[in-house]
Design a protein around this motif. Structure first.
Motif, PDB file in Angstrom:
ATOM      1  N   ASP A  35      45.300  28.661  48.549  1.00 35.90           N
ATOM      2  CA  ASP A  35      46.362  29.359  47.857  1.00 35.90           C
ATOM      3  C   ASP A  35      45.998  30.995  47.782  1.00 35.90           C
ATOM      4  N   MET A  36      46.808  31.979  48.150  1.00 41.17           N
ATOM      5  CA  MET A  36      46.597  33.269  48.046  1.00 41.17           C
ATOM      6  C   MET A  36      47.947  33.725  46.953  1.00 41.17           C
ATOM      7  N   VAL A  37      47.455  34.354  45.757  1.00 48.01           N
ATOM      8  CA  VAL A  37      48.382  34.755  44.659  1.00 48.01           C
ATOM      9  C   VAL A  37      48.068  36.134  44.357  1.00 48.01           C
ATOM     10  N   GLU A  38      49.328  36.746  43.780  1.00 49.05           N
ATOM     11  CA  GLU A  38      49.111  38.310  43.301  1.00 49.05           C
ATOM     12  C   GLU A  38      49.161  38.113  42.015  1.00 49.05           C
ATOM     13  N   THR A  39      48.033  38.455  41.204  1.00 47.29           N
ATOM     14  CA  THR A  39      47.856  38.345  39.859  1.00 47.29           C
ATOM     15  C   THR A  39      48.059  39.683  38.951  1.00 47.29           C
ATOM     16  N   GLU A  40      48.462  39.830  37.848  1.00 47.59           N
ATOM     17  CA  GLU A  40      48.529  40.790  37.156  1.00 47.59           C
ATOM     18  C   GLU A  40      47.575  41.658  36.910  1.00 47.59           C
ATOM     19  N   GLU A  41      46.435  41.012  36.388  1.00 50.99           N
ATOM     20  CA  GLU A  41      45.330  41.537  36.129  1.00 50.99           C
ATOM     21  C   GLU A  41      44.302  41.979  37.305  1.00 50.99           C
ATOM     22  N   TRP A  42      44.160  41.016  38.113  1.00 55.92           N
ATOM     23  CA  TRP A  42      43.135  41.114  39.086  1.00 55.92           C
ATOM     24  C   TRP A  42      43.695  41.407  40.561  1.00 55.92           C
ATOM     25  N   GLY A  43      44.889  41.654  40.600  1.00 59.83           N
ATOM     26  CA  GLY A  43      45.344  41.760  42.048  1.00 59.83           C
ATOM     27  C   GLY A  43      45.525  40.430  42.790  1.00 59.83           C
ATOM     28  N   ASN A  44      45.470  40.589  44.194  1.00 62.03           N
ATOM     29  CA  ASN A  44      45.448  39.563  45.113  1.00 62.03           C
ATOM     30  C   ASN A  44      44.000  38.651  44.981  1.00 62.03           C
ATOM     31  N   MET A  45      44.363  37.507  44.912  1.00 61.96           N
ATOM     32  CA  MET A  45      43.144  36.552  44.734  1.00 61.96           C
ATOM     33  C   MET A  45      43.278  35.571  45.716  1.00 61.96           C
ATOM     34  N   LEU A  46      42.150  34.769  46.113  1.00 61.90           N
ATOM     35  CA  LEU A  46      42.057  34.043  46.952  1.00 61.90           C
ATOM     36  C   LEU A  46      41.657  32.626  46.120  1.00 61.90           C
ATOM     37  N   LEU A  47      42.226  31.473  46.120  1.00 65.68           N
ATOM     38  CA  LEU A  47      42.026  30.229  45.293  1.00 65.68           C
ATOM     39  C   LEU A  47      41.727  29.220  46.308  1.00 65.68           C
ATOM     40  N   LEU A  48      40.732  28.476  46.245  1.00 68.82           N
ATOM     41  CA  LEU A  48      40.124  27.142  47.178  1.00 68.82           C
ATOM     42  C   LEU A  48      40.036  26.166  46.248  1.00 68.82           C
ATOM     43  N   ASP A  49      40.776  25.169  46.497  1.00 65.05           N
ATOM     44  CA  ASP A  49      40.696  23.819  45.714  1.00 65.05           C
ATOM     45  C   ASP A  49      40.696  24.231  44.013  1.00 65.05           C
ATOM     46  N   GLY A  50      41.678  25.299  43.717  1.00 63.71           N
ATOM     47  CA  GLY A  50      41.982  25.378  42.588  1.00 63.71           C
ATOM     48  C   GLY A  50      40.855  26.341  41.833  1.00 63.71           C
ATOM     49  N   MET A  51      39.932  26.854  42.383  1.00 57.93           N
ATOM     50  CA  MET A  51      38.962  27.658  41.990  1.00 57.93           C
ATOM     51  C   MET A  51      39.008  29.052  42.625  1.00 57.93           C
ATOM     52  N   VAL A  52      38.838  30.138  41.797  1.00 59.89           N
ATOM     53  CA  VAL A  52      38.885  31.506  42.189  1.00 59.89           C
ATOM     54  C   VAL A  52      37.451  31.707  43.037  1.00 59.89           C
ATOM     55  N   MET A  53      38.020  32.371  44.278  1.00 58.33           N
ATOM     56  CA  MET A  53      36.938  32.660  45.094  1.00 58.33           C
ATOM     57  C   MET A  53      36.573  34.318  45.200  1.00 58.33           C
ATOM     58  N   THR A  54      37.600  34.851  45.126  1.00 57.12           N
ATOM     59  CA  THR A  54      37.580  36.534  45.129  1.00 57.12           C
ATOM     60  C   THR A  54      39.014  37.084  44.694  1.00 57.12           C
ATOM     61  N   SER A  55      38.808  38.517  44.137  1.00 55.80           N
ATOM     62  CA  SER A  55      39.802  39.047  43.833  1.00 55.80           C
ATOM     63  C   SER A  55      39.590  40.554  43.989  1.00 55.80           C
ATOM     64  N   VAL A  56      40.863  41.037  44.395  1.00 52.17           N
ATOM     65  CA  VAL A  56      40.618  42.559  44.807  1.00 52.17           C
ATOM     66  C   VAL A  56      39.917  43.311  43.708  1.00 52.17           C
ATOM     67  N   ARG A  57      40.181  43.029  42.295  1.00 52.39           N
ATOM     68  CA  ARG A  57      39.841  44.285  41.421  1.00 52.39           C
ATOM     69  C   ARG A  57      38.189  43.806  41.171  1.00 52.39           C
ATOM     70  N   ASP A  58      37.712  42.891  41.000  1.00 50.82           N
ATOM     71  CA  ASP A  58      36.210  42.303  40.720  1.00 50.82           C
ATOM     72  C   ASP A  58      35.295  42.103  41.972  1.00 50.82           C
ATOM     73  N   GLU A  59      35.936  41.904  43.014  1.00 50.20           N
ATOM     74  CA  GLU A  59      35.240  41.314  44.155  1.00 50.20           C
ATOM     75  C   GLU A  59      33.849  42.187  44.628  1.00 50.20           C
ATOM     76  N   PHE A  60      33.931  43.270  44.410  1.00 47.80           N
ATOM     77  CA  PHE A  60      32.750  44.386  44.843  1.00 47.80           C
ATOM     78  C   PHE A  60      31.335  43.860  44.177  1.00 47.80           C
ATOM     79  N   VAL A  61      31.656  43.487  43.101  1.00 45.99           N
ATOM     80  CA  VAL A  61      30.254  42.937  42.371  1.00 45.99           C
ATOM     81  C   VAL A  61      29.433  41.762  43.148  1.00 45.99           C
ATOM     82  N   TYR A  62      30.283  40.842  43.426  1.00 44.13           N
ATOM     83  CA  TYR A  62      29.736  39.512  44.041  1.00 44.13           C
ATOM     84  C   TYR A  62      29.262  40.241  45.672  1.00 44.13           C
TER      85      TYR A  62
END
Length: 276
Positions: A35-62
């Motif tokens: 799933d690719m979703v657009e979230t209010e807090e984290w921007g675009n976000m990739l979900l795999l099997d219902g788990m957050v994989m990465t989001s535009v806002r905090d991806e840089f840390v990982y």
């Protein structure tokens, strides 16, 4: 709470929830629910099997912590392999190191690569760089078929479910050792110490039996379970705590610094107890 909200159930009794403005794409791939979703807090976000994989806002840390700790530890990381990481974030960070002549990405699910390029261009934008080879393939088997080839291997896997189960086994770490050069090293994401203490203990034990230098380090990633994330580094020769100021060169980062490089290995006691 108005609107659409997504909840990742991180344990049987705890989850993280966020407001979703728009569902950009949803698909059952050959390997997992994407799933690719657009979230209010984290921007675009990739979900795999219902788990957050990465989001535009905090991806840089990982992505910075997976890449820069090992690449500043190794004195000449010319040939780098990324297993998983189809969103392209680790590759983007790897290419900030001028010593890198080739970076190979091996992800089993080509759909992750395809939709990351479409919906996460700020993360996946370097996958077309001439130094990068992208392979849609089984990372476990790619490792098994490699011999003394890589300076650094970065394992950017999902949690140990579905296609990633084999990436948390002692046999996989032994394969990594064979695939690395004589002074090679690797890093693998190792989940979190709050909910996955046994996983961290097991990974540390297995890696320690294969690599003479084995260490755990931490970073703060708010969209991942508990917000405290662990990484395991296994090295044949180079110690991440032995790097000197001469080991570093200037790169653009948002989280990683040469001070964070060493500070990340200072563990809270309850985490340090896991690796004794």
């Amino acid at each position: 709470m108005g609107g659409l909200w997504f909840t990742e159930k991180q344990t049987e009794n705890f989850g993280i929830t966020m407001k979703v403005n728009n569902t950009l794409h949803t698909e059952q791939t050959e390997f997992q629910k994407l799933d690719m979703v657009e979230t209010e807090e984290w921007g675009n976000m990739l979900l795999l099997d219902g788990m957050v994989m990465t989001s535009v806002r905090d991806e840089f840390v990982y992505h910075e912590m997976v890449a820069h700790v090992p690449l500043f530890t190794h004195p000449n990381p010319e040939n780098v392999l990324v297993v998983g990481g189809g969103d392209g974030g680790v590759i983007r960070e790897v290419l900030k190191h001028p010593e890198v002549k080739k970076a190979t990405l091996v992800d089993i699910d080509g759909k992750v690569i395809e939709y990351s390029k479409k919906y996460l261009p700020e993360i996946a934008g370097k996958l077309d760089d001439p130094r990068v080879e992208v392979r849609v393939d089984d990372g476990f088997m790619h490792i098994a078929n490699s011999n003394g080839e890589y300076d650094v291997i970065l394992v950017d896997s999902t949690e140990p479910v579905g296609p990633a189960v084999n990436l948390f086994t002692k046999g996989f770490y032994a394969g990594i050792a064979k695939a690395l050069k004589d002074d090679g090293l690797f890093v693998a994401q190792s989940d979190n110490p709050w909910f996955k203490a046994d996983l961290i203990r097991n990974v540390q034990r297995d890696v320690r039996e294969i690599f003479p230098i084995t260490r755990l380090y931490l970073a703060n990633i708010p969209t991942y379970p508990s917000g405290l994330w662990a990484f395991t580094i296994g090295s044949k020769k180079h110690d991440p705590l032995a790097v000197t100021d001469d080991s570093f060169h200037e790169i653009e980062t948002k989280y990683y610094t040469k001070e964070i490089h060493k500070a990340a290995f200072i563990l809270p006691k309850f985490v340090a107890d896991l690796v004794k």
